[in-house]
Design a protein around this motif. Sequence first.
Motif: not given
Length: 304
Positions: A205, A235-236, A77, A228-229, A231-232, A200-202
């Motif tokens: 997800i 976004q964060a 990631w 996916t991480i 991307q997150t 970053v809130d896994q």
Amino acid sequence: MAASMLAVYTGDLKGSVKVTQDGASTQPETQIPSAQIPGNQLPSVQIPWSRFVALGDSFTEGVGDPDADSPGGLRGWADRFAEVLNDLNEEFSYANIAVRGKLIQQISDEQIEAALDLRPDLISLCAGGNDVIRPGSDPDEVAAKLDRMVARLSETGATILLFTGADVAFQPVFRSIRGKVAIYNENVRKVAKKYDCVVVDQWAIEALQDERYWAGDRLHLNALGHHTIAQTALQALNIPNDLEPLDPPALPSRNWRQARKEDVVWAREHLMPWVIRRIKHVSSGDDIEPKRPQPSPVRVGRHA
């Protein structure tokens, strides 16, 4: 002619960028999700960071996301995240000093000062997962160590990314530790609030509840999960980007007997070696060197 789009960092929200129209408008700046930008075109972006240093364990090293063209043979990631930022700032550089298997005290002892020596303005820290999953560990004690680490890193004034753990309820073998992970996550959020970090809130997800986002060892994310991480994390920080969600492959059709057989194979190939390493007090990261010990540009344009 329509005004061009420009994203600028305004400093009012730590670690965020704002998208504004580059023209004669006198309207106040407002945040615009990239999906709402006219023509669905990404804006020109100015980001406030020029040096990113990633700390942690196998999650940040990129285990589960093999790539022969990446340093250490792993992408992960953090590499994917840094590639996007490098696209936005040609002066951007990135170091990754995370090493698999490290406990939180080892990360503190071996990586904090090394990271500070690199003078980053953007830091990611994911630590404590290897401690929390161990029998008898106390998530509050682990979080106290995280607090001390973040206190030291925050002295730099850098933007700091922290990570909660993923919800492991979908994997039967890990359900017994779900409560410990949840407690630790709340402590992570508490530390983040104390030091003005970005989380970053896994745990939130939902895709990570799908086994297709995980590697065969069931402990690490695969390429789809790491994407996916990335991307997150973007976004964060409210960074416009063109990373698209990836479609996972179809789930294989298998009956109860086949599933149990897979569990036996997994226990033999992955669980038992992990248990044996714990008994012998050895780590999968012993003799492993960081894959990106010095800041450098990352290849751009590889967003798939």
